[in-house]
Design a protein around this motif. Structure first.
Motif, PDB file in Angstrom:
ATOM      1  N   UNK A  82      -5.564 -17.150  -2.650  1.00 13.24           N
ATOM      2  CA  UNK A  82      -5.992 -15.981  -3.299  1.00 13.24           C
ATOM      3  C   UNK A  82      -6.980 -16.413  -4.458  1.00 13.24           C
ATOM      4  N   UNK A  83      -6.443 -17.459  -5.122  1.00 12.73           N
ATOM      5  CA  UNK A  83      -7.179 -17.907  -6.615  1.00 12.73           C
ATOM      6  C   UNK A  83      -8.381 -18.671  -6.188  1.00 12.73           C
ATOM      7  N   UNK A  84      -8.592 -19.196  -4.973  1.00 13.12           N
ATOM      8  CA  UNK A  84      -9.772 -19.963  -4.510  1.00 13.12           C
ATOM      9  C   UNK A  84     -10.272 -19.276  -3.360  1.00 13.12           C
ATOM     10  N   UNK A  85     -11.143 -18.159  -3.487  1.00 18.35           N
ATOM     11  CA  UNK A  85     -11.513 -17.500  -2.267  1.00 18.35           C
ATOM     12  C   UNK A  85     -12.679 -18.529  -1.391  1.00 18.35           C
ATOM     13  N   UNK A 145       3.161 -12.636  -8.066  1.00 19.95           N
ATOM     14  CA  UNK A 145       2.452 -11.272  -7.675  1.00 19.95           C
ATOM     15  C   UNK A 145       1.228 -11.026  -6.905  1.00 19.95           C
ATOM     16  N   UNK A 146       1.467 -10.252  -5.748  1.00 16.33           N
ATOM     17  CA  UNK A 146       0.381 -10.101  -5.035  1.00 16.33           C
ATOM     18  C   UNK A 146       0.047  -8.649  -4.530  1.00 16.33           C
ATOM     19  N   UNK A 147      -1.049  -8.435  -4.149  1.00 15.58           N
ATOM     20  CA  UNK A 147      -1.482  -7.000  -3.393  1.00 15.58           C
ATOM     21  C   UNK A 147      -1.928  -7.310  -1.950  1.00 15.58           C
ATOM     22  N   UNK A 148      -1.442  -7.001  -1.032  1.00 18.42           N
ATOM     23  CA  UNK A 148      -1.942  -7.170   0.479  1.00 18.42           C
ATOM     24  C   UNK A 148      -2.535  -5.822   1.160  1.00 18.42           C
ATOM     25  N   UNK A 149      -3.643  -6.081   1.794  1.00 18.56           N
ATOM     26  CA  UNK A 149      -4.265  -4.873   2.609  1.00 18.56           C
ATOM     27  C   UNK A 149      -4.678  -5.417   3.911  1.00 18.56           C
ATOM     28  N   UNK A 150      -4.923  -4.640   4.899  1.00 25.28           N
ATOM     29  CA  UNK A 150      -5.290  -4.848   6.165  1.00 25.28           C
ATOM     30  C   UNK A 150      -6.719  -5.218   6.271  1.00 25.28           C
ATOM     31  N   UNK A 162       0.931  -1.151   0.057  1.00 24.41           N
ATOM     32  CA  UNK A 162       0.039   0.082  -0.146  1.00 24.41           C
ATOM     33  C   UNK A 162       0.629   1.122  -0.117  1.00 24.41           C
ATOM     34  N   UNK A 163       1.948   1.277   0.553  1.00 26.51           N
ATOM     35  CA  UNK A 163       2.794   2.655   0.913  1.00 26.51           C
ATOM     36  C   UNK A 163       3.737   2.570  -0.198  1.00 26.51           C
ATOM     37  N   UNK A 164       4.540   1.384  -0.386  1.00 27.16           N
ATOM     38  CA  UNK A 164       5.758   1.536  -1.111  1.00 27.16           C
ATOM     39  C   UNK A 164       5.621   1.298  -2.770  1.00 27.16           C
ATOM     40  N   UNK A 165       4.283   0.800  -3.170  1.00 25.30           N
ATOM     41  CA  UNK A 165       4.047   0.390  -4.278  1.00 25.30           C
ATOM     42  C   UNK A 165       2.410   0.712  -4.762  1.00 25.30           C
ATOM     43  N   UNK A 166       1.842   1.436  -3.802  1.00 20.07           N
ATOM     44  CA  UNK A 166       0.552   2.093  -4.379  1.00 20.07           C
ATOM     45  C   UNK A 166      -0.554   1.327  -4.918  1.00 20.07           C
ATOM     46  N   UNK A 167      -0.425  -0.194  -3.989  1.00 19.01           N
ATOM     47  CA  UNK A 167      -1.613  -0.847  -4.261  1.00 19.01           C
ATOM     48  C   UNK A 167      -1.432  -1.499  -5.647  1.00 19.01           C
ATOM     49  N   UNK A 168      -0.002  -1.469  -6.268  1.00 17.16           N
ATOM     50  CA  UNK A 168       0.175  -2.267  -7.426  1.00 17.16           C
ATOM     51  C   UNK A 168       0.759  -3.639  -7.146  1.00 17.16           C
ATOM     52  N   UNK A 169       0.446  -4.552  -7.871  1.00 13.78           N
ATOM     53  CA  UNK A 169       0.987  -6.022  -7.408  1.00 13.78           C
ATOM     54  C   UNK A 169       2.612  -6.085  -7.648  1.00 13.78           C
ATOM     55  N   UNK A 170       3.133  -6.852  -6.761  1.00 11.89           N
ATOM     56  CA  UNK A 170       4.784  -7.155  -7.057  1.00 11.89           C
ATOM     57  C   UNK A 170       5.004  -8.418  -6.555  1.00 11.89           C
ATOM     58  N   UNK A 171       6.000  -9.112  -7.046  1.00 13.52           N
ATOM     59  CA  UNK A 171       6.254 -10.609  -6.746  1.00 13.52           C
ATOM     60  C   UNK A 171       6.600 -10.552  -5.187  1.00 13.52           C
ATOM     61  N   UNK A 172       6.032 -11.668  -4.470  1.00 16.44           N
ATOM     62  CA  UNK A 172       6.318 -11.756  -3.195  1.00 16.44           C
ATOM     63  C   UNK A 172       6.961 -12.954  -2.778  1.00 16.44           C
ATOM     64  N   UNK A 173       7.316 -13.723  -3.785  1.00 20.79           N
ATOM     65  CA  UNK A 173       8.254 -14.785  -3.407  1.00 20.79           C
ATOM     66  C   UNK A 173       9.454 -14.346  -2.747  1.00 20.79           C
ATOM     67  N   UNK A 216      -4.398 -12.100  -5.906  1.00 19.14           N
ATOM     68  CA  UNK A 216      -3.220 -12.346  -6.780  1.00 19.14           C
ATOM     69  C   UNK A 216      -3.393 -12.014  -8.426  1.00 19.14           C
ATOM     70  N   UNK A 217      -2.259 -11.181  -8.771  1.00 17.92           N
ATOM     71  CA  UNK A 217      -2.374 -11.026 -10.044  1.00 17.92           C
ATOM     72  C   UNK A 217      -2.018 -11.907 -10.922  1.00 17.92           C
ATOM     73  N   UNK A 218      -3.084 -12.850 -11.411  1.00 19.31           N
ATOM     74  CA  UNK A 218      -2.774 -13.794 -12.382  1.00 19.31           C
ATOM     75  C   UNK A 218      -2.014 -13.548 -13.561  1.00 19.31           C
TER      76      UNK A 218
END
Length: 532
Positions: A356-359, A525-530, A189-200, A503-505
């Motif tokens: 993420x892919x199977x809510x 690539x994911x986006x996390x939020x609280x 949220x802060x460093x990437x403004x809600x954009x997905x990045x690789x989280x591995x 998950x940004x598929x």
């Protein structure tokens, strides 16, 4: 012939003899001259090629494998850059198949029964790592022990993974998860403004931090943990199956050795701190504390016996340990980290992606976790709590089956090993039991390429104990298998309470990248939020 005349052979004639010597010398000289330099090198090379091919064909025998090998190198490039599709093709080619890379003749055991036979044949094989591993982990490390020595050493470690011991480590693990889950949100949220990045890579750091806190508690600074997390991949890269057997400056083995030295140094410092704290009567908070306390208890018992003090049998330690040096303790803890770091990094990456892919599955995990916490999302975990989460456990087990972190385990034949009725692995060959085929057997796990946690609850998956090779089997099975599963349950359960993630598929999300273990090709690539 007159009496005063003598017969002489033409060879005895000095002039003729000189000519013959010259002729003979010229003939021999031509031979040596023809074989010197370039021709000699070519001849030697061809002889070596012929020997290399002959040895490969002889070792191959009647099992599946290439009819011939590329001289010396074999399938070097495909080994350096392994592809999952190529592994699957190899497994499908036969119960036993082979390749030869450099000086290593490698036999791959693909079927469940063949894999289990390798795992359960300590008289013929022992766990094997690449040549450089002895330099990184040190040749006297316990993992290289064999037979009775290995069994006795393991007895002293078994107590570190009991139910009671695992309960002790949970607070430290939750502390790390709280810290890193807040970091996940900040990164997204802060460093990437809600954009997905690789989280591995972030998951690798998380699991390294969890492992270090579990293994050495607070004896290690956050900066040191971060340094180990950043550099540990160098150790992994150096220990891949195909690598230089010697350490050459500025190669992967060189950087891996430097990273291993750094980790051993940090763990040695931790061992000294643990000894001082445990000797002063401190509480046990990590695996290192528990092991050191066992050493001190053993030493106290021995001293009492030596002084003739009567000691009740209940006070005798289950396993009498000697006092290990700081460096010996560090070497053992490094093997724990080596065994856990890549495997748990892989499992956590796939867990977050699959949820993420199977809510609908994530919703059930949330429901179960909230229920066992009596509606309090912030309630601290206990072993009792984790044991009341059958669905979360099923999700973790299905993840480990669907995407097993360890797909193969290398062993070495200590002597000629009759793997089957028709084939004997030669002494010194590498024999690799494969895990993936047993875990994707359609006769045991219907629709094996479908992620289905329900198979562990209402299906027959739990009965397929012979196929459950995620943690190996036999005398070298994984000591930390219960710890690993409970740790992953705690992680995904706690994340389900505190976080939302998307998950940004991509077209490569389901493709598998092999780097010691397996990861999504796009690094998840994911986006996390609280969660509110």
């Amino acid at each position: 012939m007159p009496d005063n005349e003598t017969w002489a052979s033409p060879v005895a004639d000095a002039q003729y003899s000189q000519g013959l010597e010259t002729g003979t010398g010229g003939f021999i000289g031509q031979i040596y001259g023809g074989l010197s330099g370039y021709s000699l090198c070519v001849t030697l090379f061809l002889l070596l090629v012929a020997y290399d091919q002959f040895k490969y064909v002889w070792n191959k025998g009647n099992i599946v494998g290439p009819a011939w090998k590329m001289p010396f190198f074999g399938p070097f490039l495909s080994s350096v850059y392994p592809k999952m599709d190529e592994y699957k093709a190899k497994w499908a080619s036969g119960d036993l198949s082979c390749v030869s890379v450099f000086h290593k003749f490698v036999i791959i055991a693909s079927s469940r029964d063949m894999a289990r036979k390798v795992f359960n044949s300590p008289a013929f094989v022992k766990p094997c790592v690449v040549d450089v591993a002895y330099k990184l982990l040190r040749p006297v490390n316990w993992v290289f022990l064999d037979g009775r020595a290995h069994v006795d050493y393991r007895k002293g470690l078994n107590g570190l993974f009991t139910r009671q011991a695992l309960e002790t480590y949970l607070p430290g693990q939750e502390e790390v998860y709280d810290k890193y889950f807040a970091k996940f949100v900040d990164i997204s949220q802060t460093e990437n403004n809600g954009k997905p990045i690789p989280y591995m890579p972030v998951f690798r750091e998380l699991m390294c931090a969890v492992s270090c806190r579990t293994f050495v508690g607070h004896y290690m600074s956050d900066a040191a943990v971060k340094k180990i997390a950043d550099d540990f991949y160098k150790i992994t890269a150096a220990l891949e199956l195909v690598n230089f057997p010697i350490i050459i400056p500025f190669t992967r083995t060189y950087y891996g050795k430097k990273a291993a030295d750094m980790v051993l140094h940090e763990f040695s410092i931790c061992a000294a701190k643990s000894k001082a704290r445990m000797a002063a009567g401190g509480d046990t908070t990590c695996i290192m504390d528990a092991w050191v306390k066992s050493m001190l208890d053993s030493e106290s018992y021995r001293q009492k016996i030596a002084k003739g003090v009567k000691v009740d049998d209940s006070e005798k330690p289950t396993v009498l340990l000697r006092i290990f040096s700081d460096f010996e303790i560090a070497m053992t803890v490094l093997t724990f980290l080596f065994a856990s770091q890549d495997a748990t990094s892989s499992a956590s990456t796939w867990l977050f992606q699959l949820m993420a892919d199977r809510p609908e599955i994530l919703d059930r995990v949330r429901e179960e976790n909230l229920a066992v916490r009596d509606g309090d999302r912030d309630q601290k975990l206990t072993i009792d709590t984790l044991e009341k989460m059958p669905y979360t456990r099923a999700v973790v087990k299905e993840t480990l089956r669907y995407r097993p972190p360890v797909i193969m385990v290398p062993y070495m034949a200590k002597k000629a090993f009759p793997v089957s009725d028709t084939y004997t692995a030669p002494k010194g060959s590498m024999v690799i039991p494969s895990v993936w085929p047993a875990l994707h057997d359609p006769e045991v796990y219907p629709a094996p390429d479908t992620f289905d946690p329900e198979r562990w609850i209402s299906g027959d998956a739990e009965k397929a104990v012979k196929n459950w090779l995620v943690f190996g089997t036999g005398p070298h099975y994984c000591l930390g298998q219960t710890y690993a599963q409970l740790n992953l349950m705690a992680m995904i359960g706690k994340a389900s309470m505190q976080l939302n993630w998307e998950h940004h598929v991509t077209p490569r999300s389901e493709d598998i990248k092999v780097f010691a273990t397996i990861f999504p090709m796009d690094d998840c690539p994911l986006v996390f939020s609280k969660r509110d």
